[in-house]
Design a protein around this motif. Structure first.
Motif, mmCIF file in Angstrom:
data_model
loop_
_atom_site.group_PDB
_atom_site.id
_atom_site.type_symbol
_atom_site.label_atom_id
_atom_site.label_comp_id
_atom_site.label_asym_id
_atom_site.label_seq_id
_atom_site.Cartn_x
_atom_site.Cartn_y
_atom_site.Cartn_z
ATOM 1 N N VAL A 248 -4.182 4.863 -6.984
ATOM 2 C CA VAL A 248 -4.241 6.300 -7.286
ATOM 3 C C VAL A 248 -3.352 6.614 -8.487
ATOM 4 N N ALA A 249 -2.135 6.056 -8.489
ATOM 5 C CA ALA A 249 -1.206 6.305 -9.596
ATOM 6 C C ALA A 249 -1.713 5.680 -10.890
ATOM 7 N N ILE A 250 -2.305 4.511 -10.783
ATOM 8 C CA ILE A 250 -2.865 3.849 -11.976
ATOM 9 C C ILE A 250 -3.932 4.739 -12.597
ATOM 10 N N GLN A 251 -4.807 5.271 -11.757
ATOM 11 C CA GLN A 251 -5.865 6.134 -12.269
ATOM 12 C C GLN A 251 -5.276 7.394 -12.907
ATOM 13 N N LYS A 252 -4.249 7.956 -12.248
ATOM 14 C CA LYS A 252 -3.676 9.211 -12.737
ATOM 15 C C LYS A 252 -2.915 9.001 -14.046
ATOM 16 N N PHE A 253 -2.086 7.984 -14.099
ATOM 17 C CA PHE A 253 -1.202 7.813 -15.256
ATOM 18 C C PHE A 253 -1.858 7.039 -16.398
ATOM 19 N N ILE A 254 -2.693 6.075 -16.062
ATOM 20 C CA ILE A 254 -3.251 5.199 -17.090
ATOM 21 C C ILE A 254 -4.709 5.543 -17.365
ATOM 22 N N GLY A 255 -5.437 5.893 -16.303
ATOM 23 C CA GLY A 255 -6.817 6.356 -16.505
ATOM 24 C C GLY A 255 -7.816 5.247 -16.779
ATOM 25 N N ARG A 256 -7.376 4.018 -16.720
ATOM 26 C CA ARG A 256 -8.338 2.913 -16.756
ATOM 27 C C ARG A 256 -7.810 1.747 -15.931
ATOM 28 N N ARG A 257 -8.744 0.888 -15.537
ATOM 29 C CA ARG A 257 -8.381 -0.195 -14.631
ATOM 30 C C ARG A 257 -7.677 -1.314 -15.395
ATOM 31 N N PRO A 258 -6.490 -1.712 -14.935
ATOM 32 C CA PRO A 258 -5.810 -2.829 -15.593
ATOM 33 C C PRO A 258 -6.652 -4.095 -15.480
#
Lengths: 336, 336
Positions: A248-258
């Motif tokens: 959830v945080a990855i999507q919110k802060f980065i907006g793409r999948r690592p």
């Protein structure tokens, strides 16, 4: 004619220069291993091969630089988590603030903290620990909090190693961070640790700027104090960046999948699952704490950094599991 | 001897080449204005001077590149906000989903949306609008939402200009974004708009990657659907990135204070106050919508993008106020 002619002189210099270049090349080839603290083995090979694949232009697994996002857990993945530094910080803060809160002498879990009864603290459970975190992390401005953390880090030492906590980072992981960045990766922290706690020291220690640090947070409020705008830290949880919270945080802060993620415990499982649920090239790695001598050995039964479900799934999904004892030549930078 | 000797030939070529270099230099000097759509005047001078100051090594106002953070509001600052594209998107979504929700025919504000009664929609107030936003933005995975927004943008046109909304961006601001980036700035969006709505198109249109886009959000939840992990968008507000929320979001997502911020309404006031409350060099700018002919003229009395308190404070604080009519040679990229 003992003296060299200008022509001869140039030739000799030329030869010397060539010798120097040869020597430098050999020396360079020797030191060009980007991961010198990693022993030769499956973990190191898997890392190097993945980076080779995604950076090879025209290759089947090539990933454009902008999409080369790598996320790292912190506690137990980049630095030692026994004990958890931020919990020690919270306890120290409660002790320091106690004179302003006489009521803490009789209220749990503060009472246990003040008499140094860690069993009593732990007995207060998740609710009690949350109370400690809120009391120690809230009630000041963001600027004030930064100064408090800075001062604590500068004056506190790890109980076992007698060194500042910021020295208890893993040398092989520092090399890995640099190696990835040298290959166009953008390295992020995605940790259960407090976002503002981590931002104080990570740029210097990991080379990761504040805007690439994602963590748990309490609520901030924009307020005016003495005619100046401040951000006041409220003693109220905003976001818990652990387990399912990590994707959830990855999507919110980065907006793409690592395309790469690194963890060490079941708290990282969902992050690793998230980056693995794609047909694109990706790399998931777990740091397994197997070295009782140089650090601490723990996994399935540990209350801190438990690694159980994620270890099972690593086998099923083919994730890389680092055996600290076998795979790491050196654990901490201060070792010879 | 009619033919040129080789020596002469080279000389002639040399002269031609010199002429070409001279010509190219002049042409280049002419086109080297990084802000060609800005008329000469106080606004343009202030921007150029600020960038000169913070990038001048050894200068009193020098700011290291890593700290050159610039934050931009979106609606009314980078693209036209009358009407607000995302609200039109929400209404279109409700209409498209109506067959699955027969109850909407009798429940407000959905009823008003379905019969095209915008006054009725507005009469539902903030609570009603929030219901529309949640119903239209929640209840699908992040991947599904991205596809929905992409499709809507590709098939919807602005009612006045009859062009895709993504063409209604301000040419002078596109130039400003590029100019800042060329000078080592990291450009961020900090907008009241939906973070996932904006991320779909901004990289292509503004050159701003998803990880530098900050906005309002609804809650996401990590879930398993058909054996695959997804992020499910819940119809529940997570964060309102407006007014005092903007400095809070800046601290959370970026973790350091920008040295430049750009807005157009009272919703940006706190962001501008936040970056101005420091002794370091900083630059605050407000886009004032003064051009009824090429766009829309509005400020203190507008229900959309009201600019009232921030306009007063701009005068007191010495912020740059862009007069769109006077300061901009060109408004949209599609103009000649």
């Amino acid at each position: 004619m003992n003296q060299l002619s200008p022509h001869q002189s140039v030739s000799y210099r030329h030869i010397l220069w060539l010798l120097f270049v040869c020597f430098a090349s050999v020396a360079n080839a020797k030191s060009s291993d980007p991961l010198p603290s990693w022993n030769t083995g499956a973990s190191k090979s898997a890392i190097v091969q993945f980076v080779k694949n995604v950076t090879k232009k025209g290759g089947a697994d090539f990933v454009p630089a902008a999409e080369r996002i790598a996320t790292f857990d912190n506690d137990g993945t980049l630095w030692s988590e026994q004990p958890i530094a931020q919990l020690i910080f919270a306890l120290d803060r409660v002790k320091a603030e106690a004179p302003k809160h006489p009521e803490w002498k009789v209220i749990e879990p503060f009472k246990s903290v003040l008499v140094g009864d860690m069993k009593g603290v732990m007995a207060s459970g998740e609710h009690g620990l949350m109370e400690l975190m809120m009391a120690s992390h809230g009630g000041m401005t963001t600027n004030e909090f930064e100064a408090i953390v800075k001062n604590w880090l500068a004056t506190t030492k790890h109980p076992k190693y007698n060194r500042p906590y910021t020295e208890l980072v893993y040398q092989p992981m520092l090399e890995l961070l640099s190696f990835l960045r040298a290959n166009g990766f953008k390295t992020y922290i995605v940790s259960g640790g407090g976002i503002e706690f981590m931002r104080v020291w990570m740029e210097k220690v990991y080379g990761i700027p504040p805007e690439q640090i994602v963590g748990s947070s309490i609520k901030n409020k924009f307020e005016w104090v003495d005619g100046k705008p401040v951000l006041m830290r409220l003693p109220e949880l905003d976001f818990n960046d652990d387990k399912g919270g990590k994707p959830v945080a990855i999507q919110k802060f980065i907006g793409r999948r690592p395309i790469a993620a690194f963890g060490n415990s079941d708290g990282d499982l969902q992050m690793l699952q998230w980056i693995s649920a794609t047909n694109r090239p990706h790399f998931a790695l777990i740091v397994h704490h197997t070295d009782a001598e140089r650090e601490v050995a723990y996994d399935r039964d540990s209350s801190i950094g438990r690694l159980d479900k994620a270890l099972d799934e690593a086998g099923q999904q083919g994730w890389t599991v680092v055996d600290m004892k076998k795979d790491w030549k050196q654990v901490f930078p201060f070792e010879k």
